[in-house]
Design an enzyme around this catalytic site. Sequence first.
Site, short mmCIF file in Angstrom:
data_model
loop_
_atom_site.label_atom_id
_atom_site.label_comp_id
_atom_site.label_asym_id
_atom_site.label_seq_id
_atom_site.Cartn_x
_atom_site.Cartn_y
_atom_site.Cartn_z
N MET A 55 -42.26 -52.94 15.91
CA MET A 55 -41.67 -53.45 16.80
C MET A 55 -42.06 -53.02 18.06
O MET A 55 -41.16 -53.38 18.92
CB MET A 55 -40.25 -54.00 16.25
CG MET A 55 -39.81 -55.02 14.63
SD MET A 55 -38.31 -55.49 14.54
CE MET A 55 -37.50 -54.85 15.26
N LYS A 85 -37.50 -43.83 7.66
CA LYS A 85 -35.81 -43.84 8.00
C LYS A 85 -35.00 -45.52 7.92
O LYS A 85 -33.82 -45.30 7.26
CB LYS A 85 -36.14 -43.53 9.55
CG LYS A 85 -34.33 -43.83 10.26
CD LYS A 85 -34.84 -42.95 11.72
CE LYS A 85 -35.74 -44.77 12.30
NZ LYS A 85 -34.72 -45.40 12.47
N ASP A 86 -35.94 -46.11 6.99
CA ASP A 86 -36.37 -47.69 7.12
C ASP A 86 -36.61 -47.45 5.44
O ASP A 86 -37.00 -48.47 4.63
CB ASP A 86 -36.25 -48.52 7.92
CG ASP A 86 -36.48 -49.02 9.03
OD1 ASP A 86 -35.11 -49.05 9.50
OD2 ASP A 86 -36.97 -48.51 9.61
N GLY A 145 -42.89 -41.00 15.50
CA GLY A 145 -42.09 -41.69 14.77
C GLY A 145 -43.56 -42.30 13.98
O GLY A 145 -43.96 -42.13 12.96
N HIS A 146 -43.77 -43.01 14.77
CA HIS A 146 -44.64 -44.83 14.83
C HIS A 146 -45.56 -44.16 14.50
O HIS A 146 -47.13 -44.12 14.21
CB HIS A 146 -44.50 -45.51 15.87
CG HIS A 146 -43.13 -46.13 16.02
ND1 HIS A 146 -42.59 -46.80 17.46
CD2 HIS A 146 -42.98 -47.00 14.85
CE1 HIS A 146 -41.51 -46.92 16.82
NE2 HIS A 146 -41.69 -47.89 16.09
N LEU A 197 -42.61 -47.59 20.93
CA LEU A 197 -43.14 -46.46 20.26
C LEU A 197 -42.87 -45.22 20.12
O LEU A 197 -42.70 -45.23 21.55
CB LEU A 197 -44.79 -46.71 19.78
CG LEU A 197 -45.72 -48.11 19.86
CD1 LEU A 197 -47.18 -48.16 19.74
CD2 LEU A 197 -44.73 -48.74 18.46
N ARG A 208 -34.36 -47.32 19.29
CA ARG A 208 -33.17 -47.55 19.75
C ARG A 208 -32.20 -46.63 20.74
O ARG A 208 -31.80 -46.71 21.02
CB ARG A 208 -32.04 -47.91 18.53
CG ARG A 208 -32.60 -49.74 18.17
CD ARG A 208 -31.42 -50.17 17.07
NE ARG A 208 -31.43 -51.55 16.76
CZ ARG A 208 -32.49 -51.97 15.87
NH1 ARG A 208 -33.15 -51.25 14.76
NH2 ARG A 208 -32.80 -52.81 16.02
#
Length: 290
Positions: A30, A149-150, A36-37, A33, A187
């Site tokens: 989303m 993480k998700d 992590g991405h 970035l 976030r």
Amino acid sequence: MNTYTTVAALTAAIEQAKKEHKTIGLVPTMGALHEGHLSLVNRARKENDIVVVSVFVNPIQFNNQEDLAKYPRTVDADLEKLTAARADIAFVPSVEEMYPEKVETVYHFGPLEEVMEGPRRPGHFSGVAVVVRRLFDLTQPDRAYFGEKDFQQIAIIRNLLEQIKYPIELVPCPIVRADDGLALSSRNMRLSPEARAIAPNIYATLQQAVEMSEYEDVESVQLWVMDTLSSFHEVNGLDEKLSFDPEYFEIVNDITLQPIDNWDDAEGIVGCIAVWLDGVRLIDVIRFRP
């Protein structure tokens, strides 16, 4: 790197790649970035001929419209990072391009969505499934990359693949953390400097919980984590606005995501947490067993 904003342009590129028998790795994001991405992009780069990264803030997975409005959008910076990471295709569609017609599809995931994020974010996982299915259809990937993480989301997408019977390899990738332990998240940039300074205590508390699990029962560890974070600002003499407000901390079977009562209830056990801090909702995961 080629950047496409339309389905037609993306589809043409994917069709050409398929004609050339090239493997495709998909990294759905989303935007906003961070490292992590980029770790997902790097993994996809090593394992595929073509790396496709989507940058799309999916409105139908937000049950909180204020959260949707505040979600960081940094497309120009994102494209620079993807170019540096040697992605082949960036897909940056509008909402209208992704959803030319009203979305009527609703997915159900049974017990997987009845815990943790599910009850607190009604419709969230169905919205995730809709956009991921759409991206799968458009990019026809051999592999799809998601961050751990998700953790619950990965279980949901694994179930989605079983439902739609797509031969796509789901590749979970380890959490990337800042030097102080905070799990990287788009976030995080919404945290004030003061809140960002104390946010690593979420992970520090989880680490202590793993140590406690060697001699305390499951319920005691759960309560300790919730109490420790809830009282953090008082114990440390901080202002009320720098208080942690833990929404949940669940210790679960890492396959079924169902809560456990005893440490020998499952071979694989993880702890999943959601905490509000400075008006920002942060999540994290830690492994207890094995």
